[in-house]
Design a protein around this motif. Structure first.
Motif, PDB file in Angstrom:
ATOM      1  N   VAL A   1      58.690  38.861  64.916  1.00  0.00           N
ATOM      2  CA  VAL A   1      58.548  38.691  63.262  1.00  0.00           C
ATOM      3  C   VAL A   1      57.372  39.909  62.780  1.00  0.00           C
ATOM      4  O   VAL A   1      57.484  40.602  61.818  1.00  0.00           O
ATOM      5  CB  VAL A   1      58.161  37.227  62.682  1.00  0.00           C
ATOM      6  N   ASP A   2      56.227  39.819  63.233  1.00  0.00           N
ATOM      7  CA  ASP A   2      55.176  40.649  63.086  1.00  0.00           C
ATOM      8  C   ASP A   2      55.384  42.166  63.455  1.00  0.00           C
ATOM      9  O   ASP A   2      55.431  42.929  62.461  1.00  0.00           O
ATOM     10  CB  ASP A   2      53.987  40.440  63.848  1.00  0.00           C
ATOM     11  N   ARG A   3      56.159  42.294  64.229  1.00  0.00           N
ATOM     12  CA  ARG A   3      56.872  43.759  64.533  1.00  0.00           C
ATOM     13  C   ARG A   3      57.683  44.131  63.632  1.00  0.00           C
ATOM     14  O   ARG A   3      57.722  45.071  63.193  1.00  0.00           O
ATOM     15  CB  ARG A   3      57.455  43.547  66.018  1.00  0.00           C
ATOM     16  N   LEU A   4      58.703  43.401  63.214  1.00  0.00           N
ATOM     17  CA  LEU A   4      59.763  43.613  62.400  1.00  0.00           C
ATOM     18  C   LEU A   4      58.988  43.896  60.922  1.00  0.00           C
ATOM     19  O   LEU A   4      59.507  44.861  60.225  1.00  0.00           O
ATOM     20  CB  LEU A   4      60.688  42.593  62.252  1.00  0.00           C
ATOM     21  N   LYS A   5      58.029  43.232  60.690  1.00  0.00           N
ATOM     22  CA  LYS A   5      57.262  43.409  59.275  1.00  0.00           C
ATOM     23  C   LYS A   5      56.888  44.882  59.105  1.00  0.00           C
ATOM     24  O   LYS A   5      56.952  45.552  58.061  1.00  0.00           O
ATOM     25  CB  LYS A   5      56.162  42.540  59.098  1.00  0.00           C
ATOM     26  N   ASN A   6      56.562  45.566  60.366  1.00  0.00           N
ATOM     27  CA  ASN A   6      56.021  46.941  60.304  1.00  0.00           C
ATOM     28  C   ASN A   6      57.106  47.738  60.634  1.00  0.00           C
ATOM     29  O   ASN A   6      56.878  49.031  59.823  1.00  0.00           O
ATOM     30  CB  ASN A   6      55.045  47.187  61.652  1.00  0.00           C
ATOM     31  N   MET A   7      58.258  47.736  60.879  1.00  0.00           N
ATOM     32  CA  MET A   7      58.937  48.346  61.243  1.00  0.00           C
ATOM     33  C   MET A   7      60.220  48.538  60.094  1.00  0.00           C
ATOM     34  O   MET A   7      60.926  49.682  59.748  1.00  0.00           O
ATOM     35  CB  MET A   7      59.964  48.359  62.656  1.00  0.00           C
TER      36      MET A   7
END
Length: 358
Positions: free
Chosen positions: A191-197
């Motif tokens: 989820v944290d990764r998706l927030k950036n991408m």
């Protein structure tokens, strides 16, 4: 003084000698013709091995020419706006120039020999004509392929195709990540990764699905762009480690710069292993210089004249359009991009004028 009888006795011998002379002359001419045919076949076979690529052919043809009385081969070309120069051998006294001009390819090939006569001169002239025909055919076919693609795909369609490919690759990656996110910690990390991408990808998806409502001067009515934050945003979307030095607020078309920086940074992502890209923003009185230098060499080194050639790529997943699109986009605002070397590391330098008119 020979008598008529003596002449009659010598006449058969004369005919025999004449016949022998003609036989050996014909044999010699046949040998020379076979030799020339063999050389021409070598040229055509080499062209096939080079996949009809003019530069690859030129860089491999010198051994054949050297064996056949040529003293030097000089290549001076502008290859898609990139200079290309090579010289083989030492210059001879007689020159055979081969001018080439087709689309974005222009220049001259120069062959030299020592003074030649007779069949050697004829052979050299035939080889020059054949070489010119092969090169012109290769270049014409290549330019025709590119022109055909450009006719079918307008600039915006090229951008869409490139963005669509990246979005499709992201979906494949996301599918793999979701499949492997078995634990709570893995799901939180995902989820944290998706927030950036996702923000950058969402914007690109909207750009694909929404029609182009207007073009031109309204792009310059947008607020000035904080260039360092703007580039950092694209680095994060690509999960690329970037160190940015310098900054400027630039009045420029945002969508165009997105295309440029996305493709340049994507090139680092595809051709290096976990690179750290050092980015320097250097404003001058009339323009902004932006240098992208990474901390390692490309996995496959490509000559500068190939970098911006459309449909040329060393990446299995690439289309060979990224840097070409970046350069063509910059041309619209009188900007430019070039391959540079700094402290033994390669990268790119982008020039953007401070005052932009569309």
């Amino acid at each position: 003084m020979l008598t008529s009888l003596e002449w009659k006795e010598l006449l058969p011998i004369g005919f025999v000698l004449l016949g022998i002379t003609l036989f050996f002359a014909a044999l010699y001419q046949r040998h020379q013709a076979q030799k020339l045919q063999k050389i021409l076949n070598e040229l055509y076979q080499l062209n096939q091995q080079a996949n009809h690529d003019a530069l690859t052919f030129l860089n491999q043809v010198w051994p054949i020419l050297q064996r056949n009385d040529f003293k030097s081969l000089t290549i001076d070309l502008s290859w898609y706006d990139e200079p290309y120069h090579q010289q083989f051998g030492e210059t001879g006294s007689h020159t055979y120039p081969i001018p080439l001009k087709e689309g974005a390819i222009e220049g001259k090939i120069t062959l030299t020999t020592a003074p030649l006569r007779g069949e050697k001169k004829l052979c050299a002239e035939t080889l020059v004509q054949t070489l010119q025909m092969i090169l012109q055919s290769n270049i014409s076919a290549q330019v025709a392929q590119i022109l055909l693609s450009q006719k079918r795909l307008e600039d915006y369609q090229l951008f869409i195709q490139h963005d669509t490919k990246n979005l499709a690759q992201f979906i494949e990656l996301l599918s793999s990540l979701v499949k492997n996110a078995d634990t709570d910690s893995a799901k939180i990390k995902l989820v944290d990764r998706l927030k950036n991408m996702l923000p950058a990808l969402l914007h690109r998806a909207q750009r694909i699905t929404s029609p182009v409502r207007s073009k031109g001067a309204h792009l310059l009515q947008q607020p000035p762009i904080a260039l360092a934050d703007f580039i950092q945003h694209h680095c994060q979307a690509l999960e690329l480690a970037c160190q940015i030095k310098g900054d400027i607020h630039l009045q420029a078309p945002k969508e165009l710069l997105e295309v440029v920086f996305q493709n340049v940074l994507d090139n680092f992502k595809r051709h290096t292993q976990k690179p750290i890209v050092n980015i320097e923003i250097e404003p001058t009185d009339t323009q902004v210089l932006i240098k992208f230098i990474h901390n390692q060499t490309f996995t496959q080194k490509v000559e500068s004249f190939r970098m911006f050639q459309p449909f040329w790529t060393t990446s299995d997943s690439g289309l060979g359009l990224g840097l070409f699109i970046a350069r063509e986009s910059l041309k619209k605002i009188n900007g430019s991009i070039e391959l540079i070397t700094q402290d033994s590391m390669q990268g790119f330098q982008i020039q953007i004028p401070k005052k932009i008119s569309l």
